[in-house]
Design a protein around this motif. Structure first.
Motif, short mmCIF file in Angstrom:
data_model
loop_
_atom_site.label_atom_id
_atom_site.label_comp_id
_atom_site.label_asym_id
_atom_site.label_seq_id
_atom_site.Cartn_x
_atom_site.Cartn_y
_atom_site.Cartn_z
N GLU A 93 0.82 -1.21 0.00
CA GLU A 93 0.00 0.00 0.00
C GLU A 93 0.85 1.27 0.00
OE1 GLU A 93 -2.66 -0.38 3.28
OE2 GLU A 93 -3.86 -1.97 2.33
N LEU A 94 1.93 1.27 0.78
CA LEU A 94 2.81 2.43 0.80
C LEU A 94 3.45 2.65 -0.56
CD1 LEU A 94 4.59 2.05 4.27
CD2 LEU A 94 2.87 3.75 3.64
N ARG A 95 3.93 1.56 -1.14
CA ARG A 95 4.57 1.68 -2.45
C ARG A 95 3.56 2.04 -3.52
NH1 ARG A 95 8.72 -2.95 -3.68
NH2 ARG A 95 9.59 -1.89 -1.86
N GLY A 96 2.37 1.43 -3.44
CA GLY A 96 1.33 1.74 -4.42
C GLY A 96 0.93 3.20 -4.38
N GLU A 97 0.73 3.75 -3.18
CA GLU A 97 0.36 5.15 -3.05
C GLU A 97 1.46 6.06 -3.59
OE1 GLU A 97 -2.32 6.71 -2.15
OE2 GLU A 97 -3.51 4.96 -1.60
N ARG A 298 -5.14 -2.03 -16.11
CA ARG A 298 -6.45 -2.37 -15.55
C ARG A 298 -6.87 -1.27 -14.57
NH1 ARG A 298 -4.16 -7.63 -14.01
NH2 ARG A 298 -4.94 -7.20 -11.91
N HIS A 299 -7.34 -0.16 -15.10
CA HIS A 299 -7.72 0.94 -14.21
C HIS A 299 -9.14 0.79 -13.68
CE1 HIS A 299 -10.08 2.63 -17.52
NE2 HIS A 299 -9.02 2.46 -18.30
N GLU A 300 -9.97 -0.03 -14.36
CA GLU A 300 -11.33 -0.30 -13.90
C GLU A 300 -12.11 0.98 -13.60
OE1 GLU A 300 -10.47 -2.85 -10.62
OE2 GLU A 300 -10.21 -4.63 -11.88
N GLU A 301 -11.97 1.93 -14.50
CA GLU A 301 -12.68 3.21 -14.41
C GLU A 301 -12.26 4.07 -13.23
OE1 GLU A 301 -14.40 4.07 -17.00
OE2 GLU A 301 -14.03 2.08 -17.83
N ARG A 302 -11.18 3.72 -12.59
CA ARG A 302 -10.65 4.58 -11.52
C ARG A 302 -9.68 5.59 -12.13
NH1 ARG A 302 -7.74 0.69 -7.55
NH2 ARG A 302 -7.27 -0.38 -9.52
N GLY A 303 -9.68 6.80 -11.60
CA GLY A 303 -8.77 7.82 -12.10
C GLY A 303 -7.38 7.72 -11.51
N ARG A 304 -7.25 6.95 -10.44
CA ARG A 304 -5.96 6.79 -9.78
C ARG A 304 -6.00 5.51 -8.96
NH1 ARG A 304 -3.96 7.33 -4.82
NH2 ARG A 304 -1.85 8.17 -4.47
N GLY A 305 -4.90 4.80 -8.89
CA GLY A 305 -4.89 3.59 -8.08
C GLY A 305 -3.67 2.73 -8.33
N TYR A 306 -3.75 1.52 -7.82
CA TYR A 306 -2.65 0.57 -8.00
C TYR A 306 -3.19 -0.83 -7.77
CZ TYR A 306 -2.72 1.38 -2.94
OH TYR A 306 -3.12 1.53 -1.64
N VAL A 314 1.52 -2.40 -10.21
CA VAL A 314 1.23 -1.41 -11.25
C VAL A 314 0.46 -0.26 -10.61
CG1 VAL A 314 0.09 -0.96 -13.45
CG2 VAL A 314 1.14 -3.20 -13.03
N ALA A 315 0.98 0.96 -10.76
CA ALA A 315 0.30 2.15 -10.24
C ALA A 315 0.00 3.09 -11.40
CB ALA A 315 1.19 2.86 -9.21
N PHE A 316 -1.09 3.85 -11.29
CA PHE A 316 -1.51 4.66 -12.42
C PHE A 316 -2.27 5.89 -11.95
CE2 PHE A 316 -4.72 1.52 -11.43
CZ PHE A 316 -5.88 2.27 -11.35
N GLY A 329 -7.03 12.56 -21.85
CA GLY A 329 -7.31 11.33 -21.12
C GLY A 329 -6.12 10.43 -20.95
N TRP A 330 -4.93 11.00 -21.03
CA TRP A 330 -3.71 10.20 -20.90
C TRP A 330 -3.52 9.70 -19.48
CZ3 TRP A 330 0.42 13.53 -23.91
CH2 TRP A 330 0.09 13.52 -25.28
N TRP A 331 -2.65 8.70 -19.35
CA TRP A 331 -2.32 8.09 -18.06
C TRP A 331 -0.82 8.16 -17.79
CZ3 TRP A 331 -6.33 6.06 -15.16
CH2 TRP A 331 -7.52 5.80 -15.83
N GLY A 332 -0.48 8.39 -16.55
CA GLY A 332 0.87 8.11 -16.08
C GLY A 332 0.83 6.73 -15.47
N CYS A 333 1.85 5.92 -15.68
CA CYS A 333 1.82 4.53 -15.20
C CYS A 333 3.23 4.10 -14.79
CB CYS A 333 1.29 3.62 -16.30
SG CYS A 333 1.18 1.88 -15.83
N ILE A 334 3.31 3.41 -13.66
CA ILE A 334 4.59 2.84 -13.21
C ILE A 334 4.37 1.36 -12.93
CG2 ILE A 334 6.41 2.86 -11.45
CD1 ILE A 334 5.86 5.80 -11.01
N GLU A 335 5.21 0.55 -13.54
CA GLU A 335 5.18 -0.90 -13.32
C GLU A 335 6.50 -1.31 -12.68
OE1 GLU A 335 4.20 -4.25 -16.47
OE2 GLU A 335 6.33 -3.71 -16.55
#
Length: 342
Positions: A93-97, A298-306, A314-316, A329-335
């Protein structure tokens, strides 16, 4: 903090197993001694009867301690497993946030940059030299407009070229005719940037296209911005044609995804990306997949999450836009690939 908890849990587990194994060994040896003592007491007959009782108690005591040792091992193992699970979840959770925040930072930085591009195109479309190039259409006006565009390009090095097209979609002048010689005279009436630029309703409006490769710009990846050039440079003037400006995408975007604040260790196992609204890779810190790879976000209609997959986190975050630039509507993403002990 989560890393420290996990390391402590692993260490407690190791030490407990080591000490319980030593107890088991001592009790095994005690049990053997008790058995030998009972055998000797049996040989001694009635003289060894009292000693036989002691040997029996030693055996019983060894059995009891082995049972306690087993219970201790089981109890410690169960609690260590819970502690490790809790520590892993906290770490996740810490890393995802943190990664979601960094992903948002990446897409915000590029959108702030692109907001400036939207300002540039609206400003330059009112330049008197650009307006006169279409209003007059003579050789002198066109050459002066080209010189003016070239001056802009020397100052704004993030652009590949600036094009002025008449209302029929024919490019009449550019800022770099010596480099991109095929542009002048080309018919761009069917291009997205021209059609959207001509469709703007006032001088306050602009059009932007998703990242594309431009054959007339050496197949470079560009972010294209456009707006109508209007009579007299007036906000509501008659549309004379369109101005297209072409942002040199690759080096600017690469600098952003490579510059996100990861530690050296994180950088080795992570991939920072900018994704289109359809998950097309627009930029990647490993320099792979630009405009060819569709990432399975896999954002599942969320604007932010992991989220976590079998071997990675995967965080976005979706772009919030900036000022009058709503973004695309672009995304930032870290895997990040996870180690086996995480």
């Amino acid at each position: 903090m989560a890393d420290a908890v996990l390391k402590l849990a692993y260490e407690v587990s190791r030490v407990t197993e080591e000490k319980v194994a030593l107890i088991d060994d001592v009790m095994r040896r005690t049990g053997v001694l008790a058995l030998n003592a009972r055998l000797e007491a049996a040989r001694a007959g009635t003289a060894g009867a009292a000693f036989a009782v002691v040997a029996q108690e030693m055996g019983s005591l060894a059995g009891d301690i082995r049972a306690i040792s087993g219970d201790l091992r089981e109890a410690v193992a169960n609690n260590i497993e819970k502690l490790q699970s809790a520590g892993s979840q906290i770490q996740f959770e810490l890393r995802g946030e943190r990664f979601a925040d960094l992903a948002r930072s990446a897409v915000e930085i590029i959108d702030r940059n692109l907001y400036e591009r939207s300002c540039d195109v609206r400003w330059w479309a009112t330049d008197s030299a650009v307006v006169d190039a279409l209003a007059n259409g003579d050789g002198r006006s066109l050459r002066f407009a080209s010189e003016r565009l070239a001056t802009i390009l020397r100052s704004y090095t993030v652009y590949l070229d600036l094009w002025v097209a008449d209302r029929k979609g024919r490019i009449v002048t550019t800022g770099r005719p010596d480099i991109y010689s095929s542009a002048v005279g080309a018919d761009v009436s069917g291009t997205e940037w021209f059609q959207k630029g001509m469709a703007t309703t006032s001088g306050d409006d602009f059009a932007v296209c998703d990242i594309q490769r431009s054959p007339m710009l050496g197949s470079a990846a560009v972010a294209s911005y456009s707006t109508a050039i209007r009579a007299g440079g007036a906000r509501d003037g008659e549309r004379l044609g369109a101005l297209g400006i072409f942002f040199d995408w690759a080096p600017q975007a690469q600098a952003i995804v490579e510059g996100i604040g990861l530690t050296g260790e994180e950088r080795e196992s992570s991939r920072v990306m900018l994704l289109s609204s359809k998950n097309l890779v627009l930029a990647s810190s490993d320099s792979n997949g630009m405009l060819t790879e569709t990432y399975g976000l896999r954002h599942e209609e969320r604007g932010r999450g992991y989220y976590r997959t079998a071997d990675r986190i995967v965080a976005f975050a979706r772009t919030p836009g900036y000022e009058t630039y709503r973004g695309l509507g672009w995304w930032g993403c870290i895997e990040q690939v996870q180690r086996l002990d995480e």
